[in-house]
Design a protein around this motif. Structure first.
Motif: not given
Length: 274
Positions: A78, A102-103, A105-108, A131, A134
């Motif tokens: 990021r 990207g972050d 924690l929000e990455t697909d 992380l 998740g």
């Protein structure tokens, strides 16, 4: 000498791109290539999975993964400064490295590459636990997770019943994966040096969870039990069941026991009663 080996030293890269580590991003850079290659080797053998790295920074572990033969690496970063610094590594990797801005924690991950994935990373301290939780929630998509975390987090992940470090994190992790602590890395290996020792921990997802339970219900049971871990279970679980003694009896568990003495299978038995 390979193109990756011919890259300039990491300290030069850091100076060129003014990569002072940012505490807000949980950054602590590993610059010793012998050490990063040891980490990469601990994650081998490589499978058909795409190797995912989180927070590559100036690229010390990224270079090691490439040098140790990782077939395809996706690095999620990021920090724009680090992304700029990684461009030379991308060029030297001959198509084996993709850097995603990207972050984490929000990455697909599925949008980056189809599963399975294999994680090898020096995780930013401030997001390591969310992380991991998740990833474990979709454990079937991972072949193996080899990460560097604070030693305290590693001990909590690998803890067994009966100890002070055994808690919700151990249950959540070991329910879905086999957990092994591999080796420690001292503060002096990092720039800047943190105040704590770090540990490489390996999580190998199970083909199916250790025992049958719905994740949300298991989380509710462990939260109630460990939030009042000094109390007997009959008292700790009263927010879930006014007649906790009866429920514990149904599960074959002595109501006078405390949360830290229960096995994961026993927590799952309680979850199934909800």
């Amino acid at each position: 000498m390979s193109k990756v080996e011919a890259l300039p030293p990491l300290r030069e890269v850091i100076a060129q791109h003014e990569l002072a580590a940012r505490k807000s991003l949980g950054q602590n850079f590993l610059l010793d290539l012998n050490l990063t290659r040891k980490i990469a080797r601990s994650a081998m053998p490589w499978t058909d999975a795409t190797v995912v790295e989180i927070g590559p920074g100036p690229g010390g572990l990224t270079r090691a993964l490439l040098l140790e033969g990782a077939p395809r690496v996706i690095a999620v970063e990021r920090d724009d400064r680090c992304i700029a610094a990684l461009q030379d590594v991308i060029a030297a990797a001959d198509g084996r490295l993709v850097v995603h801005a990207g972050d984490a924690l929000e990455t697909d991950f599925a949008a980056l590459a189809p599963p399975p994935w294999q994680v090898v990373a020096n995780l930013p301290y401030n997001i390591a636990t969310p992380l991991l939780l998740g990833w474990l929630a979709q454990a079937q998509n991972f072949t193996r997770i080899t990460v560097l975390v604070q030693k305290e987090v590693a001990e909590r992940l690998a803890a067994k019943p009966g100890g002070k470090t055994y808690g919700r994190l151990a249950v959540a992790a070991q329910w879905r994966a086999e957990v092994r602590m591999l080796f420690d890395i001292g503060p002096q290996a990092f720039v800047p040096a943190p105040k704590v020792t770090s540990t490489i921990v390996e999580l190998t997802p199970r083909t199916k969870p250790l025992a049958e339970a719905e994740p949300a219900k298991l989380e509710r049971v462990t939260a109630a039990a460990f939030n009042q871990r000094r109390k007997m279970l009959r008292a700790a679980l009263k927010p879930l069941w006014p007649d906790a003694d009866a429920k514990l009896g149904q599960a074959g568990i002595d109501p006078t026991r405390r949360a830290e003495t229960l096995s994961i299978e026993e927590f799952c038995a309680l979850a199934r009663l909800m």
